[in-house]
Write a protein that holds these residues in place. Structure first.
Motif, PDB file in Angstrom:
ATOM      1  N   TYR A  33     -83.841  86.426 -18.102  1.00  0.00           N
ATOM      2  CA  TYR A  33     -85.253  86.072 -18.225  1.00  0.00           C
ATOM      3  C   TYR A  33     -85.728  86.339 -19.653  1.00  0.00           C
ATOM      4  CZ  TYR A  33     -85.218  86.792 -13.103  1.00  0.00           C
ATOM      5  OH  TYR A  33     -84.940  86.753 -11.754  1.00  0.00           O
ATOM      6  N   TYR A  35     -89.476  87.000 -21.608  1.00  0.00           N
ATOM      7  CA  TYR A  35     -90.904  87.273 -21.472  1.00  0.00           C
ATOM      8  C   TYR A  35     -91.482  87.453 -22.871  1.00  0.00           C
ATOM      9  CZ  TYR A  35     -90.752  88.172 -16.424  1.00  0.00           C
ATOM     10  OH  TYR A  35     -90.630  88.048 -15.063  1.00  0.00           O
ATOM     11  N   GLN A  37     -94.778  89.434 -24.918  1.00  0.00           N
ATOM     12  CA  GLN A  37     -95.808  90.452 -24.780  1.00  0.00           C
ATOM     13  C   GLN A  37     -96.621  90.525 -26.061  1.00  0.00           C
ATOM     14  OE1 GLN A  37     -94.287  94.397 -24.025  1.00  0.00           O
ATOM     15  NE2 GLN A  37     -96.273  95.182 -23.381  1.00  0.00           N
ATOM     16  N   GLY A  40    -101.479  94.809 -26.569  1.00  0.00           N
ATOM     17  CA  GLY A  40    -102.489  95.216 -25.596  1.00  0.00           C
ATOM     18  C   GLY A  40    -102.439  94.454 -24.283  1.00  0.00           C
ATOM     19  N   GLN A  41    -101.418  93.635 -24.113  1.00  0.00           N
ATOM     20  CA  GLN A  41    -101.289  92.859 -22.887  1.00  0.00           C
ATOM     21  C   GLN A  41     -99.949  93.147 -22.220  1.00  0.00           C
ATOM     22  OE1 GLN A  41    -103.835  90.933 -21.719  1.00  0.00           O
ATOM     23  NE2 GLN A  41    -104.921  91.769 -23.481  1.00  0.00           N
ATOM     24  N   GLY A  42     -99.842  92.763 -20.956  1.00  0.00           N
ATOM     25  CA  GLY A  42     -98.576  92.883 -20.271  1.00  0.00           C
ATOM     26  C   GLY A  42     -97.676  91.701 -20.594  1.00  0.00           C
ATOM     27  N   PRO A  43     -96.393  91.834 -20.337  1.00  0.00           N
ATOM     28  CA  PRO A  43     -95.466  90.717 -20.594  1.00  0.00           C
ATOM     29  C   PRO A  43     -95.826  89.490 -19.769  1.00  0.00           C
ATOM     30  CG  PRO A  43     -94.280  92.770 -20.231  1.00  0.00           C
ATOM     31  CD  PRO A  43     -95.710  93.037 -19.862  1.00  0.00           C
ATOM     32  N   PHE A  45     -94.183  85.755 -18.392  1.00  0.00           N
ATOM     33  CA  PHE A  45     -92.941  85.034 -18.137  1.00  0.00           C
ATOM     34  C   PHE A  45     -92.859  83.777 -19.007  1.00  0.00           C
ATOM     35  CE2 PHE A  45     -89.463  83.428 -15.623  1.00  0.00           C
ATOM     36  CZ  PHE A  45     -89.670  82.055 -15.530  1.00  0.00           C
ATOM     37  N   LEU A 105     -84.437  94.225 -12.295  1.00  0.00           N
ATOM     38  CA  LEU A 105     -84.368  93.702 -13.650  1.00  0.00           C
ATOM     39  C   LEU A 105     -84.160  94.824 -14.647  1.00  0.00           C
ATOM     40  CD1 LEU A 105     -85.525  91.130 -12.303  1.00  0.00           C
ATOM     41  CD2 LEU A 105     -86.960  90.850 -14.322  1.00  0.00           C
ATOM     42  N   PHE A 107     -84.571  95.473 -18.662  1.00  0.00           N
ATOM     43  CA  PHE A 107     -85.190  94.901 -19.847  1.00  0.00           C
ATOM     44  C   PHE A 107     -84.555  95.454 -21.114  1.00  0.00           C
ATOM     45  CE2 PHE A 107     -88.933  92.419 -18.686  1.00  0.00           C
ATOM     46  CZ  PHE A 107     -89.076  92.737 -17.347  1.00  0.00           C
ATOM     47  N   GLY A 108     -84.483  94.594 -22.130  1.00  0.00           N
ATOM     48  CA  GLY A 108     -84.119  95.045 -23.454  1.00  0.00           C
ATOM     49  C   GLY A 108     -85.331  95.634 -24.162  1.00  0.00           C
ATOM     50  N   SER A 109     -85.098  96.151 -25.387  1.00  0.00           N
ATOM     51  CA  SER A 109     -86.191  96.767 -26.154  1.00  0.00           C
ATOM     52  C   SER A 109     -87.049  95.743 -26.882  1.00  0.00           C
ATOM     53  CB  SER A 109     -85.622  97.759 -27.165  1.00  0.00           C
ATOM     54  OG  SER A 109     -84.935  98.785 -26.493  1.00  0.00           O
TER      55      SER A 109
END
Lengths: 116, 114
Positions: A33, A35, A37, A40-43, A45, A105, A107-109
Motif C-alpha cells: 500500500y 499512503y 500524510q 497535522g493530518q492522518g495518512p 490511502f 499492516l 508501515f515504513g518510516s
C-alpha cells in the motif's frame, strides 16, 4: 524480518521536477500500500498492489502520479512535474495474505518530500 | 463518505495520569476500528483493534471498546508513562478489492512529563 524499507528518507526538489520513491516490503508480503500524510493530518490511502497487480487507486492519485510493482517485490512511486501541494510524507505498508480484516499492516518510516 | 474524528491535541499529561483520547467515526457499514501509534522517527505501528461491535481491543495497557450505538472507539490507559509519548491515530477500515483500506483521523500528539 527487517521491516518495510523506504528510500530516500528525505527528498527536496524544485517545482516541476520529477521524483521517484522506492519501497521494499517485508519479504514475501504480497500486499503493498501507498499512503500520503500531510502535516497535522492522518495518512490518506493512495493505491494498493496485490503482487504485481495494481488493484485500487484513490482519486487523490492524479495522472502525474504513477506507481509500479514489477515482479511483485519492491514498488516505486513517481511524481511528475511536482507541485508545492505534493509536499508530504509518503508512506508504504505491506502485509501478507491473511484473513481480512485480521490482516496486519507493517508501515515504513516514510519518505518526506519537500517541493520548493 | 467514511471519516474519523479525533480529539484535538496536543495532549500533555503527567506520568501515571489517566488517559482518554476520543475518537468517533462515520461509516455506511460496520468497519473494523484501529488505533495506530507513531513514535518519533518511526513508522506507524498497530496498537490495538476491534472488528465488531462491543469488541474490546487491548495492548500495552491501552484499551478501546467498539461502541456502535455512539459510533465511538475511545482510547484509554489507566496510568501513562513517559515512553507513551507519541502521536496516536484512530482509523477505520473497509475491504475493497481484496484490500484493507484504512481511513485515519488527524492524529493526537501525546506528551507525558515525568
Amino acid at each position: 524480518d527487517t521491516g518495510v524499507s523506504q528510500n530516500p528518507r528525505h527528498k527536496i526538489t524544485k517545482r516541476g521536477q520529477n521524483v521517484t520513491f522506492r519501497c521494499d516490503p517485508i519479504s514475501e508480503h504480497n500486499r503493498l500500500y501507498w499512503y500520503r500524510q500531510t502535516l497535522g493530518q492522518g495518512p490518506e490511502f493512495l493505491t494498493y498492489f496485490q503482487n504485481e497487480a495494481q488493484l485500487e487507486k484513490s482519486r487523490l492519485l492524479s495522472d502525474r502520479f504513477s506507481a509500479e510493482r514489477p515482479k511483485g517485490s519492491f514498488s516505486t512511486l513517481e511524481i511528475q512535474r511536482t507541485e508545492q501541494g505534493d509536499s508530504a510524507m509518503y508512506l508504504c505498508a505491506s502485509s501478507s495474505t491473511g484473513t481480512l480484516p485480521n490482516e496486519k499492516l507493517f508501515f515504513g518510516s516514510g519518505t518526506q518530500l519537500s517541493v520548493l | 463518505g467514511d471519516s474519523v474524528t479525533q480529539m484535538e491535541g496536543p495532549v500533555t499529561l503527567s506520568e501515571e495520569a489517566f488517559l482518554t483520547i476520543n475518537c468517533t467515526y462515520t461509516a455506511t457499514g460496520y468497519p473494523s476500528l484501529f488505533w495506530y501509534v507513531q513514535y518519533p522517527g518511526e513508522g506507524l505501528q498497530l496498537l490495538l483493534k476491534a472488528t465488531k461491535a462491543d469488541d474490546k481491543g487491548s495492548n500495552k495497557g491501552f484499551e478501546a471498546t467498539y461502541r456502535k450505538e455512539t459510533t465511538s472507539f475511545h482510547l484509554e490507559k489507566g496510568s501513562v508513562q513517559v515512553s507513551d509519548s507519541a502521536v496516536y491515530f484512530c482509523a477505520l477500515s473497509f475491504i475493497i478489492q481484496g484490500a484493507q483500506k484504512l481511513v485515519f483521523g488527524q492524529g493526537t500528539r501525546l506528551t507525558i512529563n515525568p
